[in-house]
Design an enzyme around this catalytic site. Structure first.
Site, PDB file in Angstrom:
ATOM      1  N   TRP A  21       0.510 -10.003 -12.020  1.00  0.00           N
ATOM      2  CA  TRP A  21       1.570 -10.423 -12.948  1.00  0.00           C
ATOM      3  C   TRP A  21       2.900 -10.555 -12.209  1.00  0.00           C
ATOM      4  O   TRP A  21       3.241  -9.673 -11.412  1.00  0.00           O
ATOM      5  CB  TRP A  21       1.691  -9.358 -14.043  1.00  0.00           C
ATOM      6  CG  TRP A  21       2.796  -9.538 -15.040  1.00  0.00           C
ATOM      7  CD1 TRP A  21       3.030 -10.613 -15.824  1.00  0.00           C
ATOM      8  CD2 TRP A  21       3.787  -8.540 -15.398  1.00  0.00           C
ATOM      9  NE1 TRP A  21       4.108 -10.365 -16.656  1.00  0.00           N
ATOM     10  CE2 TRP A  21       4.586  -9.107 -16.411  1.00  0.00           C
ATOM     11  CE3 TRP A  21       4.063  -7.241 -14.975  1.00  0.00           C
ATOM     12  CZ2 TRP A  21       5.655  -8.419 -17.009  1.00  0.00           C
ATOM     13  CZ3 TRP A  21       5.115  -6.553 -15.551  1.00  0.00           C
ATOM     14  CH2 TRP A  21       5.902  -7.140 -16.562  1.00  0.00           C
ATOM     15  N   ASP A  49      -7.148  -7.662 -11.438  1.00  0.00           N
ATOM     16  CA  ASP A  49      -6.772  -8.004 -12.813  1.00  0.00           C
ATOM     17  C   ASP A  49      -5.766  -9.150 -12.827  1.00  0.00           C
ATOM     18  O   ASP A  49      -4.794  -9.145 -12.067  1.00  0.00           O
ATOM     19  CB  ASP A  49      -6.142  -6.785 -13.494  1.00  0.00           C
ATOM     20  CG  ASP A  49      -5.759  -7.069 -14.933  1.00  0.00           C
ATOM     21  OD1 ASP A  49      -6.639  -7.003 -15.807  1.00  0.00           O
ATOM     22  OD2 ASP A  49      -4.570  -7.365 -15.199  1.00  0.00           O
ATOM     23  N   TYR A  54      -0.414 -15.608 -16.813  1.00  0.00           N
ATOM     24  CA  TYR A  54       0.443 -15.300 -15.661  1.00  0.00           C
ATOM     25  C   TYR A  54       0.757 -16.597 -14.904  1.00  0.00           C
ATOM     26  O   TYR A  54      -0.147 -17.313 -14.468  1.00  0.00           O
ATOM     27  CB  TYR A  54      -0.212 -14.288 -14.719  1.00  0.00           C
ATOM     28  CG  TYR A  54      -0.441 -12.908 -15.330  1.00  0.00           C
ATOM     29  CD1 TYR A  54       0.164 -12.528 -16.531  1.00  0.00           C
ATOM     30  CD2 TYR A  54      -1.252 -11.979 -14.708  1.00  0.00           C
ATOM     31  CE1 TYR A  54      -0.046 -11.280 -17.087  1.00  0.00           C
ATOM     32  CE2 TYR A  54      -1.472 -10.712 -15.249  1.00  0.00           C
ATOM     33  CZ  TYR A  54      -0.864 -10.378 -16.447  1.00  0.00           C
ATOM     34  OH  TYR A  54      -1.081  -9.138 -16.992  1.00  0.00           O
ATOM     35  N   GLN A 177      -5.980  -1.794 -22.215  1.00  0.00           N
ATOM     36  CA  GLN A 177      -5.024  -1.905 -21.111  1.00  0.00           C
ATOM     37  C   GLN A 177      -3.614  -1.721 -21.658  1.00  0.00           C
ATOM     38  O   GLN A 177      -2.987  -2.662 -22.138  1.00  0.00           O
ATOM     39  CB  GLN A 177      -5.177  -3.268 -20.411  1.00  0.00           C
ATOM     40  CG  GLN A 177      -4.368  -3.326 -19.138  1.00  0.00           C
ATOM     41  CD  GLN A 177      -4.520  -4.621 -18.362  1.00  0.00           C
ATOM     42  OE1 GLN A 177      -3.526  -5.293 -18.076  1.00  0.00           O
ATOM     43  NE2 GLN A 177      -5.729  -4.980 -18.007  1.00  0.00           N
ATOM     44  N   TRP A 205      -1.191  -0.270 -17.077  1.00  0.00           N
ATOM     45  CA  TRP A 205      -0.282  -1.180 -16.347  1.00  0.00           C
ATOM     46  C   TRP A 205       1.102  -0.567 -16.137  1.00  0.00           C
ATOM     47  O   TRP A 205       1.491   0.337 -16.858  1.00  0.00           O
ATOM     48  CB  TRP A 205      -0.214  -2.550 -16.993  1.00  0.00           C
ATOM     49  CG  TRP A 205       0.227  -2.750 -18.407  1.00  0.00           C
ATOM     50  CD1 TRP A 205      -0.565  -2.752 -19.514  1.00  0.00           C
ATOM     51  CD2 TRP A 205       1.548  -3.070 -18.884  1.00  0.00           C
ATOM     52  NE1 TRP A 205       0.180  -3.042 -20.629  1.00  0.00           N
ATOM     53  CE2 TRP A 205       1.480  -3.252 -20.277  1.00  0.00           C
ATOM     54  CE3 TRP A 205       2.796  -3.233 -18.258  1.00  0.00           C
ATOM     55  CZ2 TRP A 205       2.596  -3.566 -21.079  1.00  0.00           C
ATOM     56  CZ3 TRP A 205       3.915  -3.553 -19.050  1.00  0.00           C
ATOM     57  CH2 TRP A 205       3.801  -3.716 -20.436  1.00  0.00           C
ATOM     58  N   SER A 206       1.763  -1.113 -15.117  1.00  0.00           N
ATOM     59  CA  SER A 206       3.085  -0.601 -14.690  1.00  0.00           C
ATOM     60  C   SER A 206       3.095   0.913 -14.471  1.00  0.00           C
ATOM     61  O   SER A 206       3.996   1.606 -14.965  1.00  0.00           O
ATOM     62  CB  SER A 206       4.188  -1.016 -15.676  1.00  0.00           C
ATOM     63  OG  SER A 206       4.367  -2.413 -15.668  1.00  0.00           O
ATOM     64  N   PRO A 207       2.148   1.452 -13.706  1.00  0.00           N
ATOM     65  CA  PRO A 207       2.171   2.896 -13.422  1.00  0.00           C
ATOM     66  C   PRO A 207       3.412   3.288 -12.622  1.00  0.00           C
ATOM     67  O   PRO A 207       3.820   4.446 -12.638  1.00  0.00           O
ATOM     68  CB  PRO A 207       0.889   3.118 -12.595  1.00  0.00           C
ATOM     69  CG  PRO A 207       0.551   1.785 -12.027  1.00  0.00           C
ATOM     70  CD  PRO A 207       1.010   0.780 -13.051  1.00  0.00           C
ATOM     71  N   LEU A 208       4.028   2.293 -11.948  1.00  0.00           N
ATOM     72  CA  LEU A 208       5.260   2.563 -11.180  1.00  0.00           C
ATOM     73  C   LEU A 208       6.504   2.175 -11.977  1.00  0.00           C
ATOM     74  O   LEU A 208       7.594   2.093 -11.399  1.00  0.00           O
ATOM     75  CB  LEU A 208       5.240   1.769  -9.868  1.00  0.00           C
ATOM     76  CG  LEU A 208       4.104   2.088  -8.897  1.00  0.00           C
ATOM     77  CD1 LEU A 208       4.177   1.166  -7.677  1.00  0.00           C
ATOM     78  CD2 LEU A 208       4.187   3.545  -8.458  1.00  0.00           C
ATOM     79  N   GLY A 285       0.827  -3.471  -9.015  1.00  0.00           N
ATOM     80  CA  GLY A 285       1.217  -4.755  -8.445  1.00  0.00           C
ATOM     81  C   GLY A 285       1.821  -4.550  -7.071  1.00  0.00           C
ATOM     82  O   GLY A 285       2.155  -3.428  -6.684  1.00  0.00           O
TER      83      GLY A 285
HETATM   84  P1  NDP Z   1       3.767  -1.566 -11.055  1.00  0.00           P
HETATM   85  O1  NDP Z   1       4.423  -0.579 -11.950  1.00  0.00           O
HETATM   86  O2  NDP Z   1       2.739  -1.106 -10.098  1.00  0.00           O
HETATM   87  O3  NDP Z   1       4.926  -2.375 -10.268  1.00  0.00           O
HETATM   88  C1  NDP Z   1       4.572  -3.153  -9.167  1.00  0.00           C
HETATM   89  C2  NDP Z   1       5.803  -3.563  -8.398  1.00  0.00           C
HETATM   90  O4  NDP Z   1       6.471  -2.398  -7.892  1.00  0.00           O
HETATM   91  C3  NDP Z   1       5.451  -4.385  -7.191  1.00  0.00           C
HETATM   92  O5  NDP Z   1       5.262  -5.747  -7.484  1.00  0.00           O
HETATM   93  C4  NDP Z   1       6.618  -4.121  -6.272  1.00  0.00           C
HETATM   94  O6  NDP Z   1       7.710  -4.928  -6.714  1.00  0.00           O
HETATM   95  C5  NDP Z   1       6.927  -2.655  -6.561  1.00  0.00           C
HETATM   96  N1  NDP Z   1       6.188  -1.734  -5.684  1.00  0.00           N
HETATM   97  C6  NDP Z   1       4.857  -1.548  -5.591  1.00  0.00           C
HETATM   98  N2  NDP Z   1       4.555  -0.611  -4.682  1.00  0.00           N
HETATM   99  C7  NDP Z   1       5.719  -0.188  -4.190  1.00  0.00           C
HETATM  100  C8  NDP Z   1       6.040   0.782  -3.218  1.00  0.00           C
HETATM  101  N3  NDP Z   1       5.115   1.480  -2.593  1.00  0.00           N
HETATM  102  N4  NDP Z   1       7.356   0.985  -2.936  1.00  0.00           N
HETATM  103  C9  NDP Z   1       8.310   0.266  -3.564  1.00  0.00           C
HETATM  104  N5  NDP Z   1       8.057  -0.675  -4.493  1.00  0.00           N
HETATM  105  C10 NDP Z   1       6.766  -0.895  -4.808  1.00  0.00           C
HETATM  106  O7  NDP Z   1       3.006  -2.610 -11.929  1.00  0.00           O
HETATM  107  P2  NDP Z   1       3.305  -4.060 -12.561  1.00  0.00           P
HETATM  108  O8  NDP Z   1       4.415  -3.959 -13.518  1.00  0.00           O
HETATM  109  O9  NDP Z   1       3.386  -5.053 -11.469  1.00  0.00           O
HETATM  110  O10 NDP Z   1       1.966  -4.273 -13.340  1.00  0.00           O
HETATM  111  C11 NDP Z   1       0.722  -4.159 -12.628  1.00  0.00           C
HETATM  112  C12 NDP Z   1      -0.321  -5.020 -13.241  1.00  0.00           C
HETATM  113  O11 NDP Z   1      -0.570  -4.617 -14.585  1.00  0.00           O
HETATM  114  C13 NDP Z   1       0.009  -6.495 -13.377  1.00  0.00           C
HETATM  115  O12 NDP Z   1      -0.134  -7.199 -12.178  1.00  0.00           O
HETATM  116  C14 NDP Z   1      -0.976  -6.929 -14.419  1.00  0.00           C
HETATM  117  O13 NDP Z   1      -2.245  -7.106 -13.836  1.00  0.00           O
HETATM  118  C15 NDP Z   1      -0.982  -5.727 -15.351  1.00  0.00           C
HETATM  119  N6  NDP Z   1      -0.069  -5.897 -16.499  1.00  0.00           N
HETATM  120  C16 NDP Z   1      -0.652  -6.000 -17.745  1.00  0.00           C
HETATM  121  C17 NDP Z   1       0.099  -6.186 -18.855  1.00  0.00           C
HETATM  122  C18 NDP Z   1      -0.578  -6.306 -20.182  1.00  0.00           C
HETATM  123  O14 NDP Z   1       0.076  -6.662 -21.157  1.00  0.00           O
HETATM  124  N7  NDP Z   1      -1.860  -6.038 -20.263  1.00  0.00           N
HETATM  125  C19 NDP Z   1       1.579  -6.295 -18.793  1.00  0.00           C
HETATM  126  C20 NDP Z   1       2.097  -6.146 -17.457  1.00  0.00           C
HETATM  127  C21 NDP Z   1       1.289  -5.934 -16.371  1.00  0.00           C
HETATM  128  P3  NDP Z   1       8.928  -5.412  -5.764  1.00  0.00           P
HETATM  129  O15 NDP Z   1       8.522  -5.224  -4.338  1.00  0.00           O
HETATM  130  O16 NDP Z   1       9.134  -6.843  -6.151  1.00  0.00           O
HETATM  131  O17 NDP Z   1      10.091  -4.572  -6.161  1.00  0.00           O
END
Ligand code: NDP
Length: 334
Positions: A21, A49, A54, A177, A205-208, A285
Site C-alpha cells: 500500500w 498482501d 492500491y 485484516q 496492518w500498520s503495525p508500525l 510495508g
Molecule cells: P507499517 O506500519 O509497517 O508502515 C510501513 C512504513 O513504515 C514503510 O513504508 C516505511 O515508510 C516505514 N518503515 C518501515 N520499516 C521501517 C524501519 N525499520 N525504520 C523506519 N521506518 C520504517 O505499515 P503500512 O501502513 O505500510 O501498512 C502495511 C500493509 O498493510 C500495507 O502495505 C497493506 O498491505 C496493508 N494495509 C491494509 C489496509 C486495509 O484496509 N486492509 C490499510 C492499510 C494498509 P517510509 O520509509 O516511507 O517512512
C-alpha cells in the site's frame, strides 16, 4: 522466519507479511519495489498482501512482476476487493456478485497467477446483501481462483454473520485484516474475542503506525526526507493522525526498552503485535529493502510481562481502544 496457522485452517503464513500500500506504483520506483520484494523473499517472508485499489490496480501489477519466476507453491498471495477501481463507474465498487466476479479476474491477470491464496473483502458493503457477497466468494473458491476467504475491518457482528454463511456454503472465512498497533487497539474489546470463538486470525496492518513506531519522527523536528510523512503522492495525508507531538514524545520512551532487548523500536513494535496469539501475521510495508531486512528480526521474539508493562507505561495512555471505531463506509464509495 516463523510461520503461524491462519485461523482455523491448515494454511501457514509467515509471521511477517510484506504489503505494498502507498509504495508500489506510487511512492517507490519499480526497481526499488522489486528489491524490497526480493529482500522479503530472502528473509524468509512467504506471504504478500496487496489490493486492487492500491495505486488504482498498478500495485498488483508491480507485485506480480516482482514475484515472476518464483515457485508459486512457496508463496501465499493475498489481495482484496471492495474499493472503487478503474473508471470508478457504479459497478466498479463494493461487494456485489458482478464486482467480485469481475475483480478477481483483473487481480489474477495483474498478479500473473491462476489463484490467490486469500481473497479479502476490503470493507463491509452495506448496500449488497451479505448472502450475495458470500455466494460470489463461494463461487470464486469453487472455480479455484481463491483458496480461502478473508475480510478487513469488519465488526464482531459482521464477522459472525459472514462466518455463519461461509460455513453454510462450505467455504473457509479464516481471517480479518484490521489496523492494530501499540497506539490503535480497537479490535481488543470485541473483534478479537469474536474471532477467537470463530477460528478467525488477525493479519494486522500498520503495525508500525505507518513508520511512527520506528521512533524516526522526533517531536519538534521536520520529518526525515524520503519518509512517508514527506510523500505528497498520498502518504503524508494518511500518516497525519499519528504525527501528534504527544505521540512522538511518548514513542521516544520506547528506545531504552528496545535497546534492553537488543531490538530496534520498529522490531519491538512488530514483536508487540505478534505477542497477541490471535494475530497470525504483522503486515509491514517498506520503502527500501534495508527496512524489510531489519524488521524481519522481530519474528520469533518473545516479550515478557514486564516488557509489555514498560511499553504500556511509555505509550499505553495514548492507545485508542474504542470498539465502535471499527467501521466500514456508511455507503459504497464511487
Ligand atoms: P507499517 O506500519 O509497517 O508502515 C510501513 C512504513 O513504515 C514503510 O513504508 C516505511 O515508510 C516505514 N518503515 C518501515 N520499516 C521501517 C524501519 N525499520 N525504520 C523506519 N521506518 C520504517 O505499515 P503500512 O501502513 O505500510 O501498512 C502495511 C500493509 O498493510 C500495507 O502495505 C497493506 O498491505 C496493508 N494495509 C491494509 C489496509 C486495509 O484496509 N486492509 C490499510 C492499510 C494498509 P517510509 O520509509 O516511507 O517512512
Amino acid at each position: 522466519m516463523e510461520y503461524r496457522y491462519l485461523g482455523h485452517s491448515g494454511l501457514k503464513i509467515s509471521e511477517i507479511t510484506y504489503g505494498n500500500w502507498l509504495t508500489h506504483g506510487s511512492q517507490v520506483e519499480n526497481d526499488v519495489a522489486t528489491q524490497c520484494v526480493h529482500a522479503a523473499l530472502d528473509s524468509g517472508i512467504t506471504t504478500f498482501d496487496t489490493a486492487d485499489v492500491y495505486a488504482n490496480t498498478v500495485a498488483e501489477q508491480v507485485l506480480g512482476d516482482a514475484l515472476k519466476g518464483q515457485r508459486r507453491e512457496s508463496l501465499e498471495i493475498f489481495t482484496k476487493v471492495y474499493f472503487p477501481t478503474g473508471p470508478k463507474g457504479p459497478n466498479d465498487t463494493g461487494l456485489s456478485r458482478k464486482h467480485i466476479m469481475e475483480s478477481i479476474e483483473g487481480s489474477l491477470r495483474r498478479l500473473g497467477t491462476d489463484y490467490v491464496d486469500l481473497y479479502q473483502a476490503h470493507r463491509y458493503d452495506v448496500e449488497t446483501p451479505l448472502e450475495e457477497t458470500m455466494q460470489a466468494f463461494a463461487d470464486v473458491v469453487r472455480q479455484g481462483k481463491a483458496l480461502y476467504i478473508g475480510v478487513s475491518e469488519w465488526t464482531a457482528e459482521q464477522l459472525r454473520a459472514g462466518h455463519a454463511l461461509a460455513k453454510e456454503l462450505g467455504i473457509q472465512l479464516i481471517s480479518n485484516q484490521p489496523q492494530y498497533n501499540m497506539l490503535w487497539r480497537v479490535i481488543e474489546p470485541e473483534v478479537v474475542p469474536a474471532s477467537e470463538e470463530l477460528g478467525i486470525s488477525q493479519i494486522v496492518w500498520s503495525p508500525l503506525a505507518q513508520g511512527v513506531l520506528s521512533g524516526k519522527y522526533r517531536p519538534g523536528e521536520a520529518p526525515p526526507q524520503g519518509s512517508r510523512a514527506t510523500d505528497a503522492a498520498g502518504g503524508a495525508k494518511t500518516i497525519e493522525k499519528y504525527l501528534d507531538e504527544d505521540i512522538l514524545s511518548s514513542v521516544q520512551h520506547l528506545h531504552p526498552i528496545a535497546e534492553d532487548h537488543g531490538l530496534t523500536v520498529a522490531q519491538l513494535a512488530i514483536a508487540w503485535v505478534l505477542h497477541h496469539p490471535n494475530v497470525a501475521s504483522a503486515l509491514v510495508g517498506a520503502s527500501r529493502p534495508e527496512q524489510i531486512q531489519s524488521n524481519v528480526a522481530a519474528a520469533g521474539v518473545t516479550l515478557d510481562s514486564s516488557t509489555m508493562e514498560a511499553i504500556d507505561s511509555a505509550v499505553g495512555h495514548l492507545a485508542v481502544d474504542d470498539a465502535t471505531l471499527t467501521s466500514s463506509p456508511p455507503e459504497r464509495l464511487t
